[in-house]
Design an enzyme around this catalytic site. Sequence first.
Site, PDB file in Angstrom:
ATOM      1  CG  ASP A 147      32.734  40.108  41.666  1.00 24.04           C
ATOM      2  OD1 ASP A 147      33.531  39.821  42.364  1.00 24.04           O
ATOM      3  OD2 ASP A 147      32.629  41.242  41.272  1.00 24.04           O
ATOM      4  CB  THR A 151      36.450  36.375  46.786  1.00 24.69           C
ATOM      5  OG1 THR A 151      37.282  37.372  46.329  1.00 24.69           O
ATOM      6  CG2 THR A 151      35.749  36.623  47.932  1.00 24.69           C
ATOM      7  CB  CYS A 206      28.556  39.421  35.522  1.00 23.17           C
ATOM      8  SG  CYS A 206      27.645  38.192  36.382  1.00 23.17           S
TER       9      CYS A 206
END
Lengths: 283, 67
Positions: A147, A151, A206
């Site tokens: 997310d 990463t 998100c």
Amino acid sequence: MQVMNKPDAITECNTLNDKDFMRYSRQVLLPEVGEAGQLRLADAHVVIIGIGGLGQLAAQYLACAGVGELTLIDMDKVEVSNLPRQLLFSDADIGLNKALVAKERLKFLAPNCTITAYETSFNIKQLYGVLQKKRQGKCTLVLDCTDNFETRQLINRSCVEAYLPLVSASIAAFSGQLFAVDQISFPSSGCYHCIFPAHTRVSHSCSTQGVLGPSVGVMASMQSLVAMQLLLGMDSRCDGALHPLLGHFWRFDAKSLSWTSAKLTRDPYCDVCGVRKAIPYLT
Amino acid sequence: MILIHINNVAQSLTEPTSLAAVILAQDIALDSVAIVLNAELIPRNRWQSILCQHEDKLELFSAVAGG
């Protein structure tokens, strides 16, 4: 922390047993799968990084489809705001690690699947075991279901360095993105860093923009579909024949339900895949 | 006159213009988007050297990292 369960092997010799033939019959019916394809899935190892909205569904699809081995990696705990779209989890799981909860649920949903869960953030060392199995002939794939952009860059770099195929999906608000790259079978399509270099400004997530659960489900389903077809298309030595799903970047508009596809091209000056370096742990 | 389409909106250019210049003219930061030119993703290192052609179709979009 690493936790493993070791269920009975799905197959004996090179045929499906009667129980598994029944279980996977709707897949085996497809000429593109057949018994050989089902056995190939049973011999595959998929690493899923991020067991949130995308990863919890991809893990269910792949485990239940007969993928023999999954590695689940996530350091996050289940939160109440996850529950509208992360349907593998319930109120009773709040506060527990996502990878560990997913492993426990999947033991019942997919008893044929061997699952390893890492209760940590992604680290390239987690791929060492995958690489060893790959050398032994196991078909391997990495799914990026994380997310955050940092990463995603780390996973991309790790997959390029380890020569592991990567299927990446993402979603925020009403925009989804999906691509599959493989430095062995299709190096000319480049990598994530060729599309979005590490210094790219990113604002879509998100947690800041919101998302509808079914939009996440669409992206996770497509990611799983690409993953299964890549596994079915790989040969036993994982050389990875050139697959039509590799080298494309798809975008999904969840408002109009429209998909757009573009061809990926490698940046010859890419800091990640442009100049190949000697990888100590591969030698 | 060179007619191009940026995210399905027609735009005319009076002279040959690079992809990078077209993006900057839209007040969009170069490090915030990717470009698809005629259904092919173009790495940033090539944006200065590619000149837009008549009827080129450009799609600009930013990275989505959520999951």
